[in-house]
Design an enzyme around this catalytic site. Structure first.
Site, PDB file in Angstrom:
ATOM      1  N   LEU A  71       0.837  -1.210   0.000  1.00 20.08           N
ATOM      2  CA  LEU A  71       0.000   0.000   0.000  1.00 20.08           C
ATOM      3  C   LEU A  71       0.865   1.250   0.000  1.00 20.08           C
ATOM      4  CD1 LEU A  71      -2.653  -1.104   2.636  1.00 20.08           C
ATOM      5  CD2 LEU A  71      -3.118  -0.617   0.244  1.00 20.08           C
ATOM      6  N   GLY A  72       2.044   1.138   0.557  1.00 19.85           N
ATOM      7  CA  GLY A  72       2.939   2.294   0.602  1.00 19.85           C
ATOM      8  C   GLY A  72       4.167   1.985   1.417  1.00 19.85           C
ATOM      9  N   GLY A  82       7.688   4.098   3.521  1.00 22.75           N
ATOM     10  CA  GLY A  82       8.249   5.379   3.955  1.00 22.75           C
ATOM     11  C   GLY A  82       9.496   5.154   4.764  1.00 22.75           C
ATOM     12  N   ALA A  83       9.861   6.176   5.523  1.00 31.49           N
ATOM     13  CA  ALA A  83      11.106   6.122   6.294  1.00 31.49           C
ATOM     14  C   ALA A  83      11.047   5.044   7.377  1.00 31.49           C
ATOM     15  CB  ALA A  83      11.360   7.478   6.923  1.00 31.49           C
ATOM     16  N   ASN A  84       9.843   4.745   7.871  1.00 29.24           N
ATOM     17  CA  ASN A  84       9.753   3.829   9.003  1.00 29.24           C
ATOM     18  C   ASN A  84       9.413   2.395   8.654  1.00 29.24           C
ATOM     19  OD1 ASN A  84      10.278   5.843  10.862  1.00 29.24           O
ATOM     20  ND2 ASN A  84       8.174   6.568  10.629  1.00 29.24           N
ATOM     21  N   GLY A  85       9.048   2.150   7.425  1.00 29.52           N
ATOM     22  CA  GLY A  85       8.712   0.771   7.084  1.00 29.52           C
ATOM     23  C   GLY A  85       7.866   0.683   5.844  1.00 29.52           C
ATOM     24  N   VAL A 116       3.948  -0.735   4.246  1.00 31.69           N
ATOM     25  CA  VAL A 116       2.576  -1.096   4.608  1.00 31.69           C
ATOM     26  C   VAL A 116       2.002  -1.966   3.494  1.00 31.69           C
ATOM     27  CG1 VAL A 116       0.294  -0.235   5.238  1.00 31.69           C
ATOM     28  CG2 VAL A 116       2.318   1.062   5.901  1.00 31.69           C
ATOM     29  N   LYS A 147       1.670  -3.065   8.848  1.00 30.37           N
ATOM     30  CA  LYS A 147       2.864  -2.205   8.783  1.00 30.37           C
ATOM     31  C   LYS A 147       4.046  -2.960   9.364  1.00 30.37           C
ATOM     32  CE  LYS A 147       4.677   2.376   9.556  1.00 30.37           C
ATOM     33  NZ  LYS A 147       4.335   3.779   9.700  1.00 30.37           N
ATOM     34  N   ASP A 183       3.273  14.620  12.201  1.00 26.79           N
ATOM     35  CA  ASP A 183       3.632  14.466  10.790  1.00 26.79           C
ATOM     36  C   ASP A 183       2.404  14.543   9.877  1.00 26.79           C
ATOM     37  OD1 ASP A 183       5.351  14.135   8.698  1.00 26.79           O
ATOM     38  OD2 ASP A 183       5.626  11.983   8.967  1.00 26.79           O
TER      39      ASP A 183
HETATM   40  N1  LIG Z   1      -4.266   1.555   7.441  1.00 23.76           N
HETATM   41  C1  LIG Z   1      -3.937   1.844   6.190  1.00 23.76           C
HETATM   42  N2  LIG Z   1      -4.813   1.588   5.195  1.00 23.76           N
HETATM   43  C2  LIG Z   1      -4.489   1.882   3.900  1.00 23.76           C
HETATM   44  N3  LIG Z   1      -3.316   2.421   3.513  1.00 23.76           N
HETATM   45  C3  LIG Z   1      -2.399   2.693   4.464  1.00 23.76           C
HETATM   46  C4  LIG Z   1      -2.653   2.423   5.846  1.00 23.76           C
HETATM   47  N4  LIG Z   1      -1.571   2.803   6.555  1.00 23.76           N
HETATM   48  C5  LIG Z   1      -0.688   3.290   5.669  1.00 23.76           C
HETATM   49  N5  LIG Z   1      -1.165   3.227   4.411  1.00 23.76           N
HETATM   50  C6  LIG Z   1      -0.481   3.654   3.167  1.00 23.76           C
HETATM   51  O1  LIG Z   1       0.901   3.380   3.275  1.00 23.76           O
HETATM   52  C7  LIG Z   1       1.661   4.593   3.152  1.00 23.76           C
HETATM   53  C8  LIG Z   1       2.904   4.504   4.030  1.00 23.76           C
HETATM   54  O2  LIG Z   1       2.527   4.263   5.372  1.00 23.76           O
HETATM   55  P1  LIG Z   1       3.163   5.050   6.567  1.00 23.76           P
HETATM   56  O3  LIG Z   1       3.034   6.522   6.289  1.00 23.76           O
HETATM   57  O4  LIG Z   1       2.580   4.541   7.827  1.00 23.76           O
HETATM   58  O5  LIG Z   1       4.691   4.612   6.463  1.00 23.76           O
HETATM   59  P2  LIG Z   1       5.949   5.416   7.017  1.00 23.76           P
HETATM   60  O6  LIG Z   1       7.132   4.526   6.820  1.00 23.76           O
HETATM   61  O7  LIG Z   1       5.679   5.870   8.415  1.00 23.76           O
HETATM   62  O8  LIG Z   1       5.972   6.641   6.027  1.00 23.76           O
HETATM   63  P3  LIG Z   1       6.610   8.089   6.215  1.00 23.76           P
HETATM   64  O9  LIG Z   1       8.083   7.958   6.111  1.00 23.76           O
HETATM   65  O10 LIG Z   1       6.004   8.829   5.038  1.00 23.76           O
HETATM   66  O11 LIG Z   1       6.128   8.605   7.529  1.00 23.76           O
HETATM   67  C9  LIG Z   1       0.689   5.709   3.527  1.00 23.76           C
HETATM   68  O12 LIG Z   1       1.039   6.925   2.931  1.00 23.76           O
HETATM   69  C10 LIG Z   1      -0.641   5.163   2.994  1.00 23.76           C
HETATM   70  O13 LIG Z   1      -0.784   5.449   1.623  1.00 23.76           O
END
Ligand SMILES: Nc1ncnc2c1ncn2[C@@H]1O[C@H](COP(=O)(O)OP(=O)(O)OP(=O)(O)O)[C@@H](O)[C@H]1O
Length: 312
Positions: free
Chosen positions: A34-35, A37-40, A42, A55, A147
């Protein structure tokens, strides 16, 4: 023959793969990413016929902290949909070593820019007003979202309802915001501290409005660096911000520091949006009426032709 070696750039999981949590023994099928980012990363996953979002990260503290906050919010704001509902927390062994994950509600939605492209920029104040409501609830629990950014908001296309995802930046009031994105960060713009407080989220919301209404502004800034007074000047001369100047000026000069005052500044914009939407709907109905007549007309012609054919 060379064998495949996992690298850090490889995703944790592959589509179609099954993973089983080491402790809770729940088995998930990976349906796609789904996506990330810096932390992992999803993933969309299935378990016992239900779809969830999972996640995963190599950093256990990040995952357990996010899980803890979401769980806490789930407890206090029942039914308020403050964050995605939380279901599982576990570890799994991968070729990259042991990784940590939590499983949450899969939030179905489109990102804000895509939604606005389809439904029109006049939806911006409506989406922001909804975010105000979520943030107000979070603040009432003593947390700053931190954030806040377009990527962390998903909107249900059918009903136009926004949901927040990624609670990794949520910080108790009075501490340093633990996760932020430069464009939305008031400290980066030299407009205040990175202290976790209500006004930090208010500033981020105002930057979200600019990002949504004039996306190209951010690209320009990435080349020249942060210059808030230049950004303000650009907004003053941009007709897309005609209705927004009072609100943005209020945030910039520190008059608008609370969600309540931001909501007040948003309310005339929301009223205008509702009017615009009504007009659009009326136009669409009229257009539909016209096509209905066209269809009826064509049907009548066909009937006439058919009757002529029968008579002669
Ligand atoms: N519960 C969810 N349902 C659907 N899509 C999700 C959900 N959680 C996260 N996503 C998708 O996954 C992407 C990345 O998730 P998330 O922002 O938690 O990761 P991150 O590593 O913390 O990213 P960042 O470095 O941008 O903070 C989100 O931008 C969103 O599009």
């Amino acid at each position: 023959m060379a064998t495949w070696q996992p690298t850090w750039s490889d995703p944790f999981f592959q589509k179609g793969q099954f993973i089983t949590g080491l402790w809770n023994k729940k088995r998930y099928r990976i349906d796609g990413m789904l996506g990330s980012g810096a932390n992992g990363e999803v993933y969309r996953v299935t378990c016992d016929g239900q779809t969830y979002a999972l996640k995963v990260s190599a950093q256990a503290p990040e995952i357990s902290l996010e899980h803890k906050i979401l769980k806490q919010l789930q407890g206090v704001a029942r039914g308020a949909d403050l964050g995605p509902l939380i279901f599982d927390l576990d570890d799994v062994q991968t070729p990259r070593g042991k990784v940590f994950f939590y499983v949450m509600e899969w939030v179905r939605g489109t990102d804000l820019p895509d939604f606005l492209q389809k439904r029109g920029a006049h939806w911006t104040p409506v989406l922001l007003l909804q975010l105000c409501t979520y943030l107000e609830r979070l603040h009432a629990q003593g947390y700053c979202f931190g954030d806040l950014k377009a990527e962390n908001c998903l909107v249900n296309e059918e009903h136009g309802i926004v949901r927040l995802v990624d609670f990794g930046g949520v910080t108790p009031f009075g501490r340093g915001v633990k996760e932020y994105t430069e464009w939305y960060d008031r400290a980066w713009w030299g407009q205040g501290s990175r202290l976790s407080e209500e006004s930090y989220d208010v500033f981020a919301l105002s930057m979200l409005a600019i990002q949504l209404l004039a996306p190209e502004a951010r690209k320009g800034v990435s080349q020249i660096g942060p210059n808030y007074s230049m950004l303000k000047k650009a907004i003053l001369s941009d007709p897309r911000f005609d209705d927004w100047r009072g609100l943005l000026k209020g945030v910039g000069d520190g008059r608008i520091r609370t969600i309540a005052s931001l909501r007040e500044a948003l309310s005339p914009l929301v009223k205008k949006s509702v009017e615009t939407e009504k007009k659009l709907k009326r136009k669409q109905t009229r257009r539909r009426d016209w096509t209905d007549w066209l269809l009826l007309g064509s049907a009548a012609v066909l009937v006439l032709v058919f009757c002529q054919f029968l008579l002669f």
